[in-house]
Motif scaffolding. Structure first.
Motif, PDB file in Angstrom:
ATOM      1  N   VAL A  22       0.831  -1.219   0.000  1.00 37.40           N
ATOM      2  CA  VAL A  22       0.000   0.000   0.000  1.00 37.40           C
ATOM      3  C   VAL A  22       0.861   1.263   0.000  1.00 37.40           C
ATOM      4  N   GLU A  23       2.099   1.158   0.471  1.00 38.31           N
ATOM      5  CA  GLU A  23       3.033   2.284   0.348  1.00 38.31           C
ATOM      6  C   GLU A  23       3.523   2.407  -1.102  1.00 38.31           C
ATOM      7  N   LEU A  29       1.122   4.431  -2.956  1.00 39.00           N
ATOM      8  CA  LEU A  29       1.268   5.885  -2.740  1.00 39.00           C
ATOM      9  C   LEU A  29       2.418   6.442  -3.572  1.00 39.00           C
ATOM     10  N   VAL A  89       2.224  12.464   0.589  1.00 41.57           N
ATOM     11  CA  VAL A  89       0.975  11.746   0.338  1.00 41.57           C
ATOM     12  C   VAL A  89       0.661  10.860   1.538  1.00 41.57           C
ATOM     13  N   GLU A  90      -0.605  10.812   1.903  1.00 45.38           N
ATOM     14  CA  GLU A  90      -1.027  10.016   3.058  1.00 45.38           C
ATOM     15  C   GLU A  90      -2.378   9.381   2.739  1.00 45.38           C
ATOM     16  N   GLY A  91      -2.533   8.113   3.111  1.00 48.97           N
ATOM     17  CA  GLY A  91      -3.803   7.429   2.863  1.00 48.97           C
ATOM     18  C   GLY A  91      -4.269   6.655   4.085  1.00 48.97           C
ATOM     19  N   ASP A  92      -5.599   6.517   4.212  1.00 45.07           N
ATOM     20  CA  ASP A  92      -6.231   5.874   5.371  1.00 45.07           C
ATOM     21  C   ASP A  92      -6.705   4.463   5.031  1.00 45.07           C
ATOM     22  N   ILE A  93      -6.301   3.527   5.864  1.00 46.76           N
ATOM     23  CA  ILE A  93      -6.788   2.149   5.755  1.00 46.76           C
ATOM     24  C   ILE A  93      -7.177   1.670   7.146  1.00 46.76           C
ATOM     25  N   TYR A 144      -7.888   1.524   0.657  1.00 43.51           N
ATOM     26  CA  TYR A 144      -7.826   2.913   1.111  1.00 43.51           C
ATOM     27  C   TYR A 144      -9.214   3.539   1.061  1.00 43.51           C
ATOM     28  N   THR A 145      -9.539   4.321   2.077  1.00 43.85           N
ATOM     29  CA  THR A 145     -10.825   5.037   2.079  1.00 43.85           C
ATOM     30  C   THR A 145     -10.641   6.519   1.755  1.00 43.85           C
ATOM     31  N   GLY A 146      -9.414   6.994   1.744  1.00 44.90           N
ATOM     32  CA  GLY A 146      -9.155   8.387   1.381  1.00 44.90           C
ATOM     33  C   GLY A 146      -7.656   8.600   1.272  1.00 44.90           C
ATOM     34  N   ILE A 147      -7.254   9.369   0.260  1.00 41.57           N
ATOM     35  CA  ILE A 147      -5.831   9.669   0.055  1.00 41.57           C
ATOM     36  C   ILE A 147      -5.711  11.173  -0.179  1.00 41.57           C
ATOM     37  N   ARG A 148      -4.684  11.774   0.428  1.00 41.59           N
ATOM     38  CA  ARG A 148      -4.438  13.213   0.289  1.00 41.59           C
ATOM     39  C   ARG A 148      -3.001  13.444  -0.169  1.00 41.59           C
ATOM     40  N   ILE A 149      -2.816  14.337  -1.148  1.00 35.41           N
ATOM     41  CA  ILE A 149      -1.459  14.719  -1.559  1.00 35.41           C
ATOM     42  C   ILE A 149      -1.344  16.227  -1.462  1.00 35.41           C
ATOM     43  N   CYS A 157      -5.088   2.866  10.240  1.00 33.49           N
ATOM     44  CA  CYS A 157      -3.706   3.052   9.800  1.00 33.49           C
ATOM     45  C   CYS A 157      -3.619   4.252   8.863  1.00 33.49           C
ATOM     46  N   PHE A 188      -0.787   5.343   5.997  1.00 34.72           N
ATOM     47  CA  PHE A 188       0.480   5.087   5.320  1.00 34.72           C
ATOM     48  C   PHE A 188       0.873   6.338   4.544  1.00 34.72           C
ATOM     49  N   ASP A 214      -7.477  13.636  -2.755  1.00 35.62           N
ATOM     50  CA  ASP A 214      -7.514  15.086  -2.631  1.00 35.62           C
ATOM     51  C   ASP A 214      -6.123  15.651  -2.930  1.00 35.62           C
TER      52      ASP A 214
END
Lengths: 187, 187
Positions: A88-89, A92, A121-125, A141-146, B34, B36, B180
């Motif tokens: 999962v990294e 990203l 970049v960060e994502g939620d799992i 992932y339920t949401g990713i932000r960059i 989590c 990541f 995002d």
């Protein structure tokens, strides 16, 4: 009058090369079709390794100048030996690198100069999904932000956000894609 | 009678470690959350580099045993120097590695032994999307296929396909995820 050869490179992108690809695909749209590939081999436990070598683009089978190997593992708390970033990294990295390259290339063809570009970049799992502890919790992932920081003329920096939307990985993630999985016994 | 310690490892997965994580999350579901992360820095042209170091899991900020660096570049026809796999190839690695790890780990907790596991992944992209030559052509992958070959008892191999569906990257890609993106001027 001599051609200004320096004008053919912006942001380190050779515009002549890129324009040749664009022209070829414009003249024959079937040349746009690409197939990218990887092979992967399980090493043991959470450790596995991909090899990336050939791809199909612009009507031809092609090879990278050399094959690339990429490892994946998990940290100890996920029963791995932490010898590489986890899958999962790697996702990203794929996203940040693709949005970066897309902004840089699309800026270059528009004559927009970028001096520096970096991102986080960060994502939620929620692990309950993967672990099978709750059927109603998504496994991915339920949401990713960059967040990008760009150095250049302020009016140029303001134009970059829109160019991010050309990124193939960004579009794959936000639109979703069908993934067909087969498992066969090894001969 | 001495405990059979060998029984706690299947497929190279330490079941005690994994069970500890499962138990902790079962007792306190908030520990499943989590985050990541990766940071990325543009090197020039199509070349950029991610660094992967810290993550949040099981209620704590954590670090890998060492940070990992991952490069991305493009082949010459896409105006790169071909110094690394490209972003859409990194995405395929993320997928193949995640499905592999998910099958191996979920097989282990079910007592299913795997001897060997390898895969080939291929995805379709039409460059007309990325190049902005056709608005109706998707910019991302339009289809991805993975073929696994597994060595083990035939009845065990037959059980693996279903376990692939626990993969977080597989679920992220097939379900889609919100991404995002912000771009700010560098200080």
């Amino acid at each position: 009058m001599a051609q200004q050869r320096t004008a053919t490179t912006i942001n380190g992108v050779d515009l002549e090369t890129l324009q040749n690809t664009v022209s070829a695909v414009e003249q024959d749209p079937s040349l746009g079709k690409c197939k990218f590939r990887a092979t992967n081999k399980w090493v043991g436990g959470a450790h596995n390794r991909s090899r990336i070598d050939d791809f199909y683009a612009a009507g031809e089978e092609r090879n990278h100048q050399q094959p690339f190997e990429l490892d994946a593992d998990e940290p100890p708390m996920l029963a791995g030996d932490d010898q590489a970033a986890n899958p999962v990294e790697h996702l990203l990295h794929a996203l940040a690198s693709c949005v970066t390259t897309s902004m840089v290339a699309h800026a270059a063809v528009r004559g927009i100069h970028i001096e520096e570009l970096e991102s986080e970049v960060e994502g939620d799992i929620d692990l309950r999904g993967f672990l099978g502890l709750a059927d109603d919790v998504p496994k991915g992932y339920t949401g990713i932000r960059i967040k990008f920081r760009a150095k250049g003329d302020p009016e140029n920096v303001a134009k970059l956000r829109r160019l991010a939307e050309f990124s193939p990985v960004y579009n794959t993630l936000t639109q979703g894609v069908s993934v067909d999985i087969e498992v066969e016994p090894m001969e």
